[in-house]
Design an enzyme around this catalytic site. Structure first.
Site, PDB file in Angstrom:
ATOM      1  N   ASP A 122     -23.766  -9.616 -30.567  1.00 29.60           N
ATOM      2  CA  ASP A 122     -23.548  -9.264 -29.152  1.00 29.60           C
ATOM      3  C   ASP A 122     -23.290  -7.731 -29.424  1.00 29.60           C
ATOM      4  O   ASP A 122     -23.749  -7.029 -30.132  1.00 29.60           O
ATOM      5  CB  ASP A 122     -22.579 -10.010 -28.798  1.00 29.60           C
ATOM      6  CG  ASP A 122     -22.635 -10.345 -26.874  1.00 29.60           C
ATOM      7  OD1 ASP A 122     -22.360  -9.113 -26.415  1.00 29.60           O
ATOM      8  OD2 ASP A 122     -22.488 -11.287 -26.762  1.00 29.60           O
ATOM      9  N   HIS A 184     -18.936  -7.249 -22.943  1.00 29.40           N
ATOM     10  CA  HIS A 184     -20.064  -8.428 -23.090  1.00 29.40           C
ATOM     11  C   HIS A 184     -19.421  -9.365 -24.574  1.00 29.40           C
ATOM     12  O   HIS A 184     -19.414 -10.355 -24.373  1.00 29.40           O
ATOM     13  CB  HIS A 184     -21.347  -8.251 -23.025  1.00 29.40           C
ATOM     14  CG  HIS A 184     -22.211  -9.247 -22.750  1.00 29.40           C
ATOM     15  ND1 HIS A 184     -22.805  -9.835 -23.862  1.00 29.40           N
ATOM     16  CD2 HIS A 184     -23.099  -9.726 -21.663  1.00 29.40           C
ATOM     17  CE1 HIS A 184     -23.605 -10.884 -23.327  1.00 29.40           C
ATOM     18  NE2 HIS A 184     -23.606 -10.690 -22.068  1.00 29.40           N
ATOM     19  N   SER A 511     -25.359 -15.535 -20.097  1.00 28.40           N
ATOM     20  CA  SER A 511     -24.462 -14.941 -21.149  1.00 28.40           C
ATOM     21  C   SER A 511     -23.074 -15.865 -21.417  1.00 28.40           C
ATOM     22  O   SER A 511     -22.827 -15.818 -22.552  1.00 28.40           O
ATOM     23  CB  SER A 511     -24.485 -13.502 -20.986  1.00 28.40           C
ATOM     24  OG  SER A 511     -25.484 -12.746 -21.479  1.00 28.40           O
TER      25      SER A 511
END
Length: 730
Positions: A122, A184, A511
């Site tokens: 990520d 994220h 995600s």
């Protein structure tokens, strides 16, 4: 200089060296450098080599000109040379919603994922977040070989590994710590395996105890993405290292457009991981609701779509005529008066970019001052930026309205002004009111966090849909999981405080659903350490639920029943998955027969499986014959009958008898024959096969209805094993 400006990164795959002495990365590095053109090898070799790979594939990534790449292609033992692609990110209440409760059920059976290591590829991680506290965590298992590139004590028994592979950080000088500049990676990591954080909240909402799916599992972060996306060479390097380090589960909330598997770096890396017993969970993509929009379609990957949960962070658009429309927002100011304000549509001037409230589109507009401004959502991106544009133009508040594509999916955002996101139907009614009222007025009423939305789970508009473009005989997505308005860790508090218990954010995307399933896979692997990745996937798929909290079929963004290419097997049901009764397993050789059946050349297959393959000497199988936990058959041309075989393994009581209880009727078929009609087992791990014969209706209108769906369910005294079925007519 001119030469370097024409350099691009290429991924070069070569035949696996037979020399057993070539075991260290240094030895392989020397071998790989021998493939570089002389000029590149002699002048600035250090700068030319980007990554060397040992596990995911036999080969390396290097900066080359197009001419140099062509020259390498001609060399002996070179299988494949291609320019790398940039992939994109597929951007805590959920444990309870999924039936995970402290002290009972799957969390108890799996000891909260204790001993498992989840590797996340990520944008990096914020290591000081309370979700990554190691209070009560055991040390990592002895097999762990990874390292931490944060300074000091940032890593601990929870966050046991942290590496960076992005091009900006892979200088040969020193390791760069994988700090998360995007948020994220912190969000996905805490979703998969975050520790229990009491009194967590985002802007004061969704208050409660935040926790990941596998709260006692260890985490390792491999930073392969930054603000510019995720480069294939970096993804492969992250996967290569994660396999070497000894992770149990890999979680990748990223992907690209559909590619043949030999051209798909995630598929190639995931295959190598799966062969080593590592479970790989990937997001399906955010390109829905159109059909055939998936990423990550390979059968050795769990492909996860996104659905809603039963929590809303509610606000209501209140109009001057008394009508009210519920929607959502994270920013809920306490001091916004409920008095009516003038209401205006930003696109009243006829400019399409103004209607979307795009950055710069409302500059110089004096007619928005002090008003509630209605903006169209467009493609769904930049929702907060639209509010910033309204605020810059002097608007008092924003009502963000869906188009027909987004339907009833509403998203929770940390808006910069009072705002609410409402459905397409609500938006149409608001616009209708605007066009008929003499002095249109409106306001927003903020209602806070509510639990108990009965239409959940519902598939979101953005969740990518099947069918599987690369292999239609493999049903994808596999499963849906929570991916809409998910609260999880964030690198900083949204309220600008210093309290890290407020360092949470609510975001949406496949995600977010992917790490939910990565965590569930870790729980299942902890409970069943001897299960293969395919067995874990089978347990998840055959126990999935197909109904919502109202016990009605799961719907999509239109509030109509979602089809099988939106839901796959259905919504994950972790507490059932720990005890599935029967599993469908797949062995390494099965995948080779499958890849031959896809019509790939021997060398194309070799790039995936890292061994010499001669398809002409082995019996290949059509894709629908792979022993997958779902069935997807195609009737092409004049074919009227398709026969499918599946083999199940007994993981329930030794003496078990399963009866064919239910075949959902499937439109377009004259008959479905299943033989035998019951499955008898006398011992654990015994396997039994059955055959399904599908016969199509000759007069079926395939143009009007190109696919149909159903399921085959086997039932024993204790278990129900559901195998979803998709039928494609071409």
């Amino acid at each position: 200089d001119g030469a370097s400006s024409s350099l691009s990164t290429y991924i070069i795959q070569v035949q696996k060296p037979k020399d057993k002495d070539l075991t260290t990365l240094e030895d392989l590095d020397t071998l790989y450098r021998s493939f570089l053109p002389t000029a590149a090898a002699s002048s600035n070799q250090e700068q030319r080599m980007v990554h060397s790979y040992r596990n995911v594939l036999s080969g390396f990534a290097a900066k080359l000109t197009a001419e140099e790449a062509k020259a390498i292609r001609e060399k002996d033992r070179v299988l494949h040379v291609r320019p790398e692609k940039a992939l994109s990110l597929h951007t805590t209440h959920t444990p309870n919603f999924l039936g995970l409760h402290q002290g009972v059920g799957l969390w108890n059976d799996s000891n909260y994922g204790k001993g498992m290591i989840i590797g996340v590829l990520d944008t990096g991680i914020f290591p000081d977040h309370p979700s990554f506290s190691d209070e009560g965590m055991p040390p990592p298992p002895a097999k762990w070989k990874g390292r931490c590139d944060f300074n000091g004590t940032s890593c601990n028994n929870k966050l046991i590994g942290a590496r960076s592979f992005t091009s900006s950080s892979t200088t040969h000088a020193q390791a760069v710590p994988p700090y998360d500049g995007e948020g994220h990676g912190t969000h996905t990591s805490s979703t998969a395996a975050g520790a229990f954080v009491r009194d967590a909240s985002a802007l004061g909402h969704a208050k409660g105890t935040a926790t990941g799916m596998a709260p006692l599992a260890h985490l390792a972060m491999y930073k392969v993405c930054d603000a510019n996306g995720c480069l294939e060479s970096d993804i492969l390097a992250g996967l290569d290292t994660a396999i070497e380090d000894g992770v149990d589960v890999l979680s990748l909330s990223l992907g690209g457009i559909s590619q043949p598997f030999f051209d798909d770096s995630i598929a190639i890396g995931a295959f190598a991981a799966t062969q080593k017993g590592i479970f790989v969970s990937c997001s399906a993509g955010n390109s829905g609701p159109s059909d055939g929009t998936l990423s990550n379609e390979a059968p050795w990957i769990l492909t996860v779509g996104a659905s809603s949960i039963d929590r809303t962070i509610k606000a209501t658009a209140h109009l001057g005529n008394g009508q009210e429309f519920d929607g959502e927002t994270l920013y809920q100011p306490h001091d916004f008066p409920p008095t009516l304000l003038p209401l205006i549509y930003a696109g009243v001037n006829g400019d399409p970019s103004s209607a979307l409230c795009l950055p710069g589109s409302l500059g110089g507009r004096s007619d928005l001052q002090g008003k509630v401004v209605v903006c169209d959502i467009g493609d769904g991106r930049g929702r907060v930026a639209k509010g910033q544009e309204v605020k810059n133009a002097g608007g008092a508040a924003m009502i963000l309205v869906n188009g027909p594509i987004e339907g009833y999916t509403t998203l929770v955002d940390a808006h910069v002004l009072p705002a609410v996101h409402v459905s397409y139907v609500a938006g149409m009614a608001i616009k209708d009111y605007l066009s008929t009222a003499q002095a249109p007025a409106g306001t927003i009423l903020f209602k806070g966090t509510l639990i108990g939305r009965s239409v959940a789970p519902a598939v979101s508009f953005f969740s990518s849909r099947g069918p599987n473009f690369q292999s239609p005989g493999i049903l994808k997505p596999d499963i849906i999981g929570p991916g809409v308005n998910i609260i999880a860790g964030w690198p900083f508090p949204l309220d600008n405080s210093t309290n890290l218990k407020h360092a949470f954010n609510v975001i949406s995307g496949t995600s977010m659903s992917c790490p939910h399933l990565s965590g569930v896979a870790a729980l299942l692997k902890s409970a069943h350490p001897d299960w293969s990745p395919a067995a874990i996937k089978s347990a998840i798929l055959t126990t999935a639920t197909t109904s919502n909290l109202e016990r009605r079929p799961i719907v999509d963004q239109t509030l109509h029943p979602a089809d099988i290419f939106a839901t796959g097997a259905g919504h994950v049901n972790p507490s059932k998955a720990v005890d599935p009764g029967l599993i469908y397993d797949v062995g390494p050789q099965d995948y080779i027969a499958y890849l031959c059946g896809l019509g790939y050349t021997d060398s194309e297959i070799e790039t995936i499986v890292q061994e010499t393959v001669t398809c002409s000497s082995i019996p290949s199988i059509p894709d629908y014959q792979l022993n997958y936990p779902s069935i997807s058959v195609r009737f092409e041309g004049s074919v009227n009958t398709v026969s499918v075989t599946r083999t199940v393994r007994n993981v329930g009581p030794a003496k078990s008898r399963y009866i064919l209880s239910l075949i959902d009727p499937i439109m377009g078929l004259d008959s479905i024959g299943v033989s035998p009609g019951d499955l008898e087992f006398t011992e654990v791990n015994q396997t039994v096969s059955y055959t399904v014969d599908f016969t199509r209706s000759v007069d079926w209108n395939t143009t009007a209805t190109p696919f149909a769906q159903g399921a085959i369910t086997w039932v024993s005294g204790q278990h129900s094993v559901r195998t979803p079925v998709a039928v494609l007519f071409e």
